[in-house]
Write an enzyme that holds these catalytic residues in place. Structure first.
Site, PDB file in Angstrom:
ATOM      1  N   GLU A   1     -56.190   3.097  31.715  1.00 43.85           N
ATOM      2  CA  GLU A   1     -57.126   4.487  32.730  1.00 43.85           C
ATOM      3  C   GLU A   1     -58.326   4.368  31.726  1.00 43.85           C
ATOM      4  O   GLU A   1     -59.457   5.258  31.059  1.00 43.85           O
ATOM      5  CB  GLU A   1     -57.068   5.584  32.465  1.00 43.85           C
ATOM      6  CG  GLU A   1     -55.686   5.669  33.229  1.00 43.85           C
ATOM      7  CD  GLU A   1     -54.317   7.207  33.605  1.00 43.85           C
ATOM      8  OE1 GLU A   1     -55.461   7.884  32.331  1.00 43.85           O
ATOM      9  OE2 GLU A   1     -53.986   6.949  34.525  1.00 43.85           O
TER      10      GLU A   1
ATOM     11  N   GLU B   1     -48.257   3.869  36.293  1.00 41.31           N
ATOM     12  CA  GLU B   1     -47.750   5.028  36.099  1.00 41.31           C
ATOM     13  C   GLU B   1     -47.639   6.147  37.225  1.00 41.31           C
ATOM     14  O   GLU B   1     -48.250   6.089  38.476  1.00 41.31           O
ATOM     15  CB  GLU B   1     -48.190   5.891  35.293  1.00 41.31           C
ATOM     16  CG  GLU B   1     -48.848   4.939  33.585  1.00 41.31           C
ATOM     17  CD  GLU B   1     -49.280   5.938  33.050  1.00 41.31           C
ATOM     18  OE1 GLU B   1     -49.820   6.891  33.115  1.00 41.31           O
ATOM     19  OE2 GLU B   1     -49.984   4.978  31.766  1.00 41.31           O
TER      20      GLU B   1
END
Ligand code: FCB
Length: 455
Positions: A164, A361
């Site tokens: 991220e 995720e």
């Protein structure tokens, strides 16, 4: 019944800085999160990641536990300050030994390792030289990647360079709620550029040293929906999509920053410094895109009063009222919106045509029912996972090259600025004793894995 293909990976995910603890052991240096957590008021309850789940000592038990649950793949991250304590200079063999042994333990239990090279724990030594806003940090990252890949590249088949980059750049350098706690959109965009460059350089290292490995990056992808039909909200949603999603996906997968946002940032005099061959380096081909999915954004034009998180420069607000008021929310106050998972995966498929996608995720925090001592009956998490696996199945059915799904998280852990108060684990962790107890959702996941899908 949503059945996944036979070679679909059912996994669980963690990150080093959130579970390992042993912050000063085995020659590890400080990460920016160790330092950030010592600043009063930054982390809920004054918590630090110093002990966390003590996974550094308990990893063999944790791997055995995964094996008992039938988990087929494990996404973990490598702590840069464990391997190169200051981020540059001397390499710490003891740190590499740990990941070497973790890898072997996973393979002994037939669990496929997916290693992430950077999940936000920059060595403090590099922060003191300027951190991600400084270009050299990308070079140092490539050196770190080389050390790790030389040691593990023969056994780890799947690699993500970064986790991220949007969150690392913006929460850490624009909003200041993550380490290193800086505040400035320009600083965040410069950090973002160097993170992306670091990704490109690390992919090259991986290609050289582990030619058979499959390599990608984990990005948070969130559908952005306009709060209203009016032009102002629609335009705000387009800008927000650029800010959250396209500013990362476009350079990585198309080799160019998106034009609309480039224009907007130029006007604000916020464009990062980009060197001539950077975008070619950033857009080096990858084997998969890792999508982290938690929620969508509901966005309105910023004007007058309003509630919700405000992005001042681009003039939009993320409404915290969520979509339909009746929707369920997790303990993070995140709207439960499984359709968004299908939408995010199909959007990446349609707009960028990657060879493969992993959901690296997805998961939810819920408070344990205090009455349910010793019996963690987390029906809400079970329902959440059920709905999101179904949404993953819908993406597959619609043609997405989806190859796996990793639950965030295997264990309750150090949830960044929320400390230990937000519990994402399939497995409950008692942070006083370290005891692990699989929740009902873990047993449900075990059964889903055994069945190859969800009933
Ligand atoms: C993601 C992070 C992960 C965890 C989950 C809840 O953004 O990658 O470390 O904090 O959110």
């Amino acid at each position: 019944m949503t059945r996944m293909p036979d070679d679909f990976l059912f996994g669980a995910a963690t990150s080093a800085g959130q579970i390992e603890g042993a912050a000063t052991e085995g020659g590890r240096g400080d990460s920016i999160w160790d330092v950030f957590a010592r600043r009063p008021g930054r982390i809920a309850g004054g918590a630090t990641p110093a002990t966390a789940c003590d996974h550094f000592r308990r990893y063999r038990d944790d791997v055995r536990l995964m094996a008992r649950l039938g988990i087929g793949a494990y996404r973990f991250s490598i702590a840069w300050p464990r391997v190169i304590p200051r981020g540059y200079g001397a390499v710490n063999r003891t740190g590499l030994d740990f990941y070497d042994s973790l890898t072997d333990t996973l393979l002994e239990h037939a669990i496929t390792p997916l290693a992430t090279l950077y999940h936000w724990d920059l060595p403090q030594g590099l922060q003191e030289r300027g951190g991600w806003p400084v270009r050299d940090t990308a070079r140092y990252f490539a050196d770190f990647a080389e050390q790790v890949v030389r040691r593990l590249g023969d056994r780890v088949p799947l690699w993500a360079t970064l986790n991220e980059p949007h969150v690392a750049a913006h929460l850490g350098h624009e909003h200041g709620v993550h380490a290193p706690g800086l505040r400035g959109l320009g600083t965040a965009l410069q950090a973002a550029h160097h993170l992306l460059l670091a990704h490109g350089l690390a992919v090259e290292v991986l290609r050289d040293l582990a030619p058979r490995a499959r390599v990608g990056i984990s990005v948070n992808v969130a559908p952005v929906h306009a709060a209203g039909d009016g032009d102002a909200d629609q335009a705000a949603a387009a800008r927000a999509d650029g800010y959250f999603n396209r500013w990362y996906l476009d350079p990585l997968l198309r080799g160019a920053y998106p034009e609309d946002l480039t224009d907007a940032y130029r006007e604000l005099d916020l464009l990062p410094e980009v060197h001539e061959y950077d975008l070619a380096a950033i857009a080096v081909p990858v084997d998969f895109v890792g999508v982290n999915y938690y929620f969508r954004y509901l966005v309105a034009a910023d004007g007058g009063d309003g509630t919700g998180l405000r992005q001042r420069e681009l003039g939009f607000r993320v409404l915290d009222a969520g979509g339909a008021g009746s929707r369920e929310r997790t303990a993070m106050n995140w709207e439960v919106y499984p359709e968004g998972l299908t939408e995010a995966v199909l959007r990446v498929t349609r707009d960028y045509a990657p060879a493969a996608i992993y959901l690296t995720e997805n998961g939810a925090a819920y408070d344990d029912d205090p009455g349910a001592d010793g019996d963690f009956d987390d029906r809400a998490r079970q329902a959440y996972l059920h709905a999101h696996l179904e949404a993953a199945g819908a993406a597959l059915e619609a043609g997405a090259p989806l190859r796996g799904y990793f639950v965030w998280s295997l264990l309750d852990n150090f949830e960044w600025q929320h400390g230990y108060r937000k519990r994402f684990g399939l497995v409950h962790v008692d942070f006083r004793t370290g005891a692990r107890t699989p929740r009902r959702s873990a047993l449900w996941y075990r059964d889903a894995i055994a069945a190859g899908g969800v009933p």
